[in-house]
Design a protein around this motif. Structure first.
Motif: not given
Length: 166
Positions: A38-41, A43
């Motif tokens: 989630a922090q690393g976003r 895709t």
């Protein structure tokens, strides 16, 4: 279909030391990999499941069978297993020897951390990122260990006298 399955088994990466226990006992928390990604976003699509929540020194043969069964049943061909470092290689070797996994031609990467993901100076974020990159780049099916900036097949992984994976 979801691209990657993340299987939580416990280990230091998922440990939390809640204040209610005075900091002297740990709990295996929700999967650290979910917070990291989630922090690393990221895709890409992934889902998480829990096989067990144990310190790796407490993982039994039956726990390894459960981990194998989760991997065999998975629709995904790319699987990340978060695991404690003390017995990660043993679990990797166990999975490497599983004929049903070999026939499915899956790429499985085990990773963990020397300090809990909840700690400020944890290596968990780096190791999960390394493992995710490896999962997406490895072509040859098999079981791999991603730790300390290196990715090795489980049967070639070892640790040196400092505990670092080689």
């Amino acid at each position: 279909m979801t691209d990657i399955l993340i299987v939580q088994t416990g280990g230091t990466i998922d440990k939390d030391y809640p204040q209610t226990k005075g900091g002297y006992a740990f709990e295996i928390d929700e999967p650290a990999a979910k917070r990291i990604l989630a922090q690393g976003r990221v895709t890409f699509d992934y889902i998480t499941t829990t096989a067990c929540r144990k310190d790796s020194q407490e993982i039994t043969h039956q726990d390894r069978e459960t981990i194998r069964e989760v991997c065999v049943a998975a629709e995904q061909n790319r699987i990340l297993i978060t695991h404690g470092t003390d017995t990660m290689i043993q679990t990797g070797l166990f999975l490497s020897a599983a004929a049903d996994l070999e026939q499915q031609k899956k790429v499985i990467v085990l990773t963990g951390a020397s300090k809990p993901e909840r700690f400020r100076d944890s290596d968990a974020h780096f190791n999960v990122g390394l493992a995710m990159g490896a999962l997406q780049c490895l072509v040859a099916p098999g079981v791999y260990i991603a730790m300390n900036g290196k990715v090795r097949s489980a049967d070639c992984a070892s640790r040196d006298n400092t505990g670092a994976f080689q």
